[in-house]
Design a protein around this motif. Sequence first.
Motif: not given
Length: 501
Positions: A23-41
Amino acid sequence: MAAESGQRSLFGEILDWMLAPLLLIWPISVALTWLVAQGIAGKPYDRELGEMARTLGLQVASPAAAAAAGRKGRSQYALAPEAAALLRADETDTVYYQVLGLRGELLNGDAKLPMPPDEDPIVPWELHFRDDEVGHERVRVAYLWVSPEGMAGSSKTMLVQVAETLGKRGRLTNEIIKGVILPQFVILPLAVLLVWLALARGIAPLNELQRRIRSRESSDLSPIDEHRIPEEVAPLVRAINDLLARLDQSISSQKHFLADAAHQLKTPLAGLRTQAEFAQREIDEGRSEPAELKRSLQQIALSSQRAAHMVNQLLAMARAEDQEHAARRSEVNLAELAIETVRDFVPRAFDKRIDLGYEGPEQEQSGLSILGHPLLIRELIRNLVDNALLYTPAGGTVTVRVVEDPFGQVSVLQVEDSGPGVAEAEREQVFQPFYRALGTNVDGSGLGLAIVREIAQQHEAELTLDETRPRRPGQAEPDGQGPGARFTVRFSAHPLPNAEA
């Protein structure tokens, strides 16, 4: 059954430690996904924006644009129709552009577009990107400095900037995040369910072990079967089996002890009853003589004394076996206790015409002490002296001796007598409760030496028994005395704090 207040659940503890990191890693994963998605987009739109800026720069630097600007007094550049169409082709985002001349004057485009940072190096035709704001709206800016054709060697450059709002980028970023995050909302509960089921399956052998233990009779102290338990629980089960074995041995010893104690108490109690009934019968029949009554009362007093002595010995045995009681230790002057005990037994020795003496350092001269329980050590000495006086005939000797190691390592207590001694085959048995040597008519409880051994073991002391005068074949004992018995107890010792150097 609900767990008691404050009691922790092993199942819950493991589940917490497994799910908490997830449960601690899940919000960190969301934040990292958002940052990576911004770079990809942003990458494809940055390429498109850079091409627009580069195309605009090529048009600005062309000779035709320079000629047109010359005809108009270099006040502005007129964009080619295809360039204007390219800049206004996006219906989703707003596109801004700006062209600054060689002197920094606005030649064409939007004046409200901010300037690049001053620290950026000016390298002609090198494309740069930055995030900025236009009218409180966030934009992505592509810019470059261009050198007009025919001025390649000049240091003067023109600035071309193209910016667009972030609508398309935001939508693409959200689509990427949705594609990655939404499946996690299904996977995460499924993972929690699988972890729960796996833990329930893993804890099942413990529940089975608990059921087997609860279903046992209270009298069943047999070992728990170790073949049907998990390997991780095997050390705990082995420890429980060891405890059960020791408990079984302790209960068996207590049952045997109580049976022997009841048997031993029967004799004096039966004597009390017999003498009381005899005296009452004599009185009822009118044949009570003072001498007969006195004799009956003497027997009653003797029986009650034996019963009281037996009870006292039983209490002393219980104190000696009490681990918590024996654990409360302090510094004990062995010589002092030995001298006091000898003094207490002098009247009894005088009545039996036995020479009772003490050998060793005086109380003030003793330089060593032992670590132990004073009452138990005193009980040990009293039982050894009492045993020696019981078995020593009139005219014999009993000696209590304290020997101190000159190196300060041990303090030795010896009690020896001139009685019949103990045969070598019986020397281990005399320390058993209620055992009495054969061929003796001594009136004792049979607990004294058992108490001595128990106290010695509680104090990690070494207890030995040998003869005072070893037997020699064909040699008669002087004055009808026996070989005697010598009990030796060796205690670990250390110097007294106030001992003289």
